[in-house]
Write a protein that holds these residues in place. Structure first.
Motif, PDB file in Angstrom:
ATOM      1  N   THR A 237      30.229  33.385  41.436  1.00  0.00           N
ATOM      2  CA  THR A 237      31.061  33.810  42.512  1.00  0.00           C
ATOM      3  C   THR A 237      32.533  34.048  42.243  1.00  0.00           C
ATOM      4  N   VAL A 238      33.097  33.267  41.087  1.00  0.00           N
ATOM      5  CA  VAL A 238      34.242  33.854  40.434  1.00  0.00           C
ATOM      6  C   VAL A 238      34.108  35.292  39.971  1.00  0.00           C
ATOM      7  N   LEU A 239      33.062  35.527  39.153  1.00  0.00           N
ATOM      8  CA  LEU A 239      32.756  37.005  38.827  1.00  0.00           C
ATOM      9  C   LEU A 239      32.738  38.035  39.939  1.00  0.00           C
ATOM     10  N   ALA A 240      32.155  37.514  41.107  1.00  0.00           N
ATOM     11  CA  ALA A 240      32.249  38.476  42.106  1.00  0.00           C
ATOM     12  C   ALA A 240      33.839  38.896  42.758  1.00  0.00           C
ATOM     13  N   HIS A 241      34.474  37.690  42.728  1.00  0.00           N
ATOM     14  CA  HIS A 241      35.947  37.954  43.136  1.00  0.00           C
ATOM     15  C   HIS A 241      36.689  38.756  41.905  1.00  0.00           C
ATOM     16  N   CYS A 242      36.298  38.719  40.734  1.00  0.00           N
ATOM     17  CA  CYS A 242      36.884  39.353  39.731  1.00  0.00           C
ATOM     18  C   CYS A 242      36.586  40.936  39.866  1.00  0.00           C
ATOM     19  N   LEU A 243      35.355  41.015  40.176  1.00  0.00           N
ATOM     20  CA  LEU A 243      34.855  42.358  40.364  1.00  0.00           C
ATOM     21  C   LEU A 243      35.647  43.312  41.437  1.00  0.00           C
ATOM     22  N   LYS A 244      35.573  42.319  42.540  1.00  0.00           N
ATOM     23  CA  LYS A 244      36.301  42.977  43.699  1.00  0.00           C
ATOM     24  C   LYS A 244      37.772  43.104  43.510  1.00  0.00           C
ATOM     25  N   LEU A 245      38.382  42.395  42.600  1.00  0.00           N
ATOM     26  CA  LEU A 245      39.850  42.573  42.486  1.00  0.00           C
ATOM     27  C   LEU A 245      39.894  43.818  41.737  1.00  0.00           C
ATOM     28  N   THR A 246      39.012  43.755  40.526  1.00  0.00           N
ATOM     29  CA  THR A 246      39.034  45.018  39.716  1.00  0.00           C
ATOM     30  C   THR A 246      38.823  46.354  40.493  1.00  0.00           C
ATOM     31  N   GLY A 247      37.875  46.405  41.355  1.00  0.00           N
ATOM     32  CA  GLY A 247      37.679  47.709  42.281  1.00  0.00           C
ATOM     33  C   GLY A 247      38.925  47.894  43.143  1.00  0.00           C
ATOM     34  N   GLU A 248      39.835  46.864  43.604  1.00  0.00           N
ATOM     35  CA  GLU A 248      41.136  47.275  44.255  1.00  0.00           C
ATOM     36  C   GLU A 248      42.336  47.443  43.063  1.00  0.00           C
ATOM     37  N   GLY A 249      41.939  47.363  41.562  1.00  0.00           N
ATOM     38  CA  GLY A 249      43.065  47.907  40.887  1.00  0.00           C
ATOM     39  C   GLY A 249      44.014  46.607  40.379  1.00  0.00           C
ATOM     40  N   ARG A 250      43.535  45.466  40.939  1.00  0.00           N
ATOM     41  CA  ARG A 250      44.415  44.326  40.583  1.00  0.00           C
ATOM     42  C   ARG A 250      44.016  43.623  39.286  1.00  0.00           C
TER      43      ARG A 250
END
Ligand SMILES: [Zn+2]
Length: 265
Positions: A237-250
């Motif tokens: 789930t942390v990986l899923a958060h990180c991938l989302k934040l990567t997609g948002e450029g953060r």
């Protein structure tokens, strides 16, 4: 119009991901649908078939998603009830399985459900809406007693949050989850889950301030209050958060696979 009744038959497969066991829901008035057959457990499936057939013919067996704790018993239940299996069209992988699309209506005698595509926990996840009864069968999209694991790449955090907002807009009074007890405050529950995810995201950004880290390295801090048996799932789930934040450029991803680390942009 008469309202359909709902009966719960719970499978005996408790665990860190399944809570007290998979909930198999039987919905209907004169005919029924079964939502989530559960694991391939003969005693459980016999009980489901008997309970459903007591109301009437089984019009369809529906799966909220392909995970085995929901779908493994489907073929055996289809034999026991002579009912067709219906799943999201991308997972309707063989002859005889009915493909469901978002907004499809499933009729069982005088009662009716609407399929609502809710990707996030799984890409093929469907919730089933009973408009007249103002009920929503939520599978693993919304649970009580446990949190949904978002396991990339099939699980997707951005989609999960979008699906939560979508469900929050439906006119329902009660959520019937795939694990745990019914939820009688849907709007509050959805707001709590979205708030929980936002808070987790902030924690991840804060934890990455000192420098890059792998999701698995962040878990002991972020999930300090949880039992260790859930840490492997938490890392997903942390990986899923990180991938989302990567997609948002953060965030920026460094490396791939299990060794993938993330750093602030
Ligand atoms: Zn699942």
């Amino acid at each position: 119009m008469d309202q359909a009744t709902v009966t719960l038959v719970r499978a005996s497969n408790p665990g860190p991901l399944t809570g007290s066991g998979t909930n198999t829901w039987i919905f209907g008035l004169d005919e029924t649908v079964v939502i989530d057959p559960g694991p391939l457990e003969e005693e459980h499936l016999q009980r489901v078939a008997e309970t459903a057939l007591r109301v009437g013919r089984v019009a369809a067996i529906l799966c909220t998603h392909h995970h085995q704790d929901h779908r493994a018993g489907a073929d055996r239940l289809a034999e026991l009830t002579a009912a067709p299996l219906a799943v999201f069209y991308q997972r309707a992988d063989r002859a005889g399985v009915l493909p469901l699309h978002d907004q499809d209506r499933i009729l069982a005698g005088r009662s009716e459900l609407v399929a609502i595509h809710t990707p996030g926990h799984a890409s093929d996840h469907l919730c089933f809406l009973a408009e007249r009864e103002r009920l929503l069968f939520t599978g693993d999209h919304i649970l009580s007693g446990t949190t949904s694991v978002i396991w990339p790449p099939d699980g997707d955090m951005a989609q999960y949050l979008a699906s939560l907002r979508h469900v929050g807009e439906l006119a329902v009074d009660r959520l019937l989850p795939g694990h745990g007890e019914p939820i009688d405050n849907p709007a509050e529950m959805v707001a709590t889950l979205i708030g929980h995810r936002r808070a987790r995201e902030e924690q991840i950004l804060a934890a990455l301030r000192p420098g890059p880290a792998r999701p698995v390295d962040l878990v002991p801090t972020l999930y300090a209050g949880y039992r260790k048996e859930v840490w492997d799932f938490a890392a997903q789930t942390v990986l899923a958060h990180c991938l989302k934040l990567t997609g948002e450029g953060r965030l920026r991803q460094l490396g791939g696979g299990d060794e993938a680390a993330f750093e602030l942009t």
